[in-house]
Design a protein around this motif. Structure first.
Motif, PDB file in Angstrom:
ATOM      1  N   ASN A  55     -12.355  -1.184   9.489  1.00 33.83           N
ATOM      2  CA  ASN A  55     -13.200  -1.380   8.299  1.00 33.83           C
ATOM      3  C   ASN A  55     -14.248  -0.285   8.159  1.00 33.83           C
ATOM      4  OD1 ASN A  55     -11.828  -3.674   7.458  1.00 33.83           O
ATOM      5  ND2 ASN A  55     -13.191  -5.058   8.548  1.00 33.83           N
ATOM      6  N   GLY A  60     -11.020  -0.143   2.591  1.00 37.05           N
ATOM      7  CA  GLY A  60     -10.049  -0.303   1.513  1.00 37.05           C
ATOM      8  C   GLY A  60      -8.598  -0.167   1.949  1.00 37.05           C
ATOM      9  N   TRP A  61      -8.357   0.282   3.178  1.00 36.53           N
ATOM     10  CA  TRP A  61      -6.984   0.399   3.670  1.00 36.53           C
ATOM     11  C   TRP A  61      -6.503  -0.969   4.150  1.00 36.53           C
ATOM     12  CZ3 TRP A  61      -4.173   5.062   5.620  1.00 36.53           C
ATOM     13  CH2 TRP A  61      -4.657   6.245   5.053  1.00 36.53           C
ATOM     14  N   TRP A  62      -5.215  -1.202   4.018  1.00 31.32           N
ATOM     15  CA  TRP A  62      -4.596  -2.425   4.487  1.00 31.32           C
ATOM     16  C   TRP A  62      -4.058  -2.196   5.887  1.00 31.32           C
ATOM     17  CZ3 TRP A  62      -1.232  -4.486  -0.141  1.00 31.32           C
ATOM     18  CH2 TRP A  62      -2.046  -4.617  -1.267  1.00 31.32           C
ATOM     19  N   SER A  64      -1.403  -4.085   9.106  1.00 29.17           N
ATOM     20  CA  SER A  64      -0.414  -5.087   9.480  1.00 29.17           C
ATOM     21  C   SER A  64      -0.146  -4.955  10.974  1.00 29.17           C
ATOM     22  CB  SER A  64       0.878  -4.851   8.695  1.00 29.17           C
ATOM     23  OG  SER A  64       1.902  -5.689   9.169  1.00 29.17           O
ATOM     24  N   THR A  73      -2.166   1.403   5.768  1.00 36.13           N
ATOM     25  CA  THR A  73      -1.765   2.068   4.538  1.00 36.13           C
ATOM     26  C   THR A  73      -2.915   1.989   3.529  1.00 36.13           C
ATOM     27  OG1 THR A  73      -0.053   2.173   2.826  1.00 36.13           O
ATOM     28  CG2 THR A  73      -0.698  -0.011   3.553  1.00 36.13           C
ATOM     29  N   PRO A  74      -3.066   3.018   2.698  1.00 34.70           N
ATOM     30  CA  PRO A  74      -4.089   2.922   1.655  1.00 34.70           C
ATOM     31  C   PRO A  74      -3.754   1.766   0.721  1.00 34.70           C
ATOM     32  CG  PRO A  74      -3.180   5.144   1.759  1.00 34.70           C
ATOM     33  CD  PRO A  74      -2.346   4.281   2.651  1.00 34.70           C
ATOM     34  N   SER A  75      -4.734   1.108   0.217  1.00 32.62           N
ATOM     35  CA  SER A  75      -4.476  -0.045  -0.657  1.00 32.62           C
ATOM     36  C   SER A  75      -3.757   0.361  -1.930  1.00 32.62           C
ATOM     37  CB  SER A  75      -5.776  -0.765  -0.986  1.00 32.62           C
ATOM     38  OG  SER A  75      -6.690   0.120  -1.584  1.00 32.62           O
ATOM     39  N   SER A  76      -3.839   1.635  -2.285  1.00 27.51           N
ATOM     40  CA  SER A  76      -3.177   2.099  -3.504  1.00 27.51           C
ATOM     41  C   SER A  76      -1.673   2.284  -3.317  1.00 27.51           C
ATOM     42  CB  SER A  76      -3.786   3.433  -3.939  1.00 27.51           C
ATOM     43  OG  SER A  76      -3.548   4.419  -2.950  1.00 27.51           O
ATOM     44  N   HIS A  77      -1.214   2.370  -2.079  1.00 26.89           N
ATOM     45  CA  HIS A  77       0.202   2.590  -1.760  1.00 26.89           C
ATOM     46  C   HIS A  77       0.752   3.857  -2.396  1.00 26.89           C
ATOM     47  CE1 HIS A  77       0.649  -1.179   0.339  1.00 26.89           C
ATOM     48  NE2 HIS A  77       0.044  -1.780  -0.666  1.00 26.89           N
ATOM     49  N   TRP A  82       1.901   5.638   4.975  1.00 23.87           N
ATOM     50  CA  TRP A  82       1.536   4.636   5.973  1.00 23.87           C
ATOM     51  C   TRP A  82       1.654   5.265   7.355  1.00 23.87           C
ATOM     52  CZ3 TRP A  82       5.284   3.044   9.497  1.00 23.87           C
ATOM     53  CH2 TRP A  82       6.603   3.375   9.176  1.00 23.87           C
TER      54      TRP A  82
END
Length: 119
Positions: A55, A60-62, A64, A73-77, A82
């Motif tokens: 964080n 803003g990155w996701w 998993s 991965t960036p939230s914008s994909h 990734w």
């Protein structure tokens, strides 16, 4: 190549080899002592520390995590970007590897934006 990118690449090699040195962490994450402490906690198995670091350095990155790997991965994909770390029994360290790879990518993107265009 920026000093930060080199510091991150050196740190990635050490983390993937299963060793860590405080001096290497400080070079890659200066001046934030909190990020250094979170990094060390993640290296030694704390998912909470990995989340704090994630964080702080990749807002803003996701992310998993599963039995096989951790990925960010960036939230914008955008462009299918990734980064992954292999979970070899320490999911927080796998997450750490993915975070470092993403930071290296960001440093490379920054280098591309600051390098003058060839004549």
């Amino acid at each position: 190549m920026t000093d930060r990118k080199q510091a991150l690449q050196d740190l990635l090699a050490k983390v993937e080899a299963g060793r860590v040195e405080w001096a290497s962490i400080k070079l890659a994450f200066r001046p934030s002592r909190n990020n250094c402490i979170s990094f060390e906690g993640a290296f030694f198995g704390s998912l909470d520390a990995a989340l704090l670091l994630h964080n702080a350095v990749l807002p803003g990155w996701w992310f998993s995590i599963d039995w096989v790997s951790a990925s960010v991965t960036p939230s914008s994909h955008d462009a299918g970007v990734w980064f992954q770390g292999v979970n070899d029994g320490n999911p927080s360290r796998a997450w750490l590897v993915a975070i470092i790879k993403a930071l290296i990518f960001e440093a490379e993107q920054s280098d591309l934006q600051t390098d003058p265009a060839p004549d």
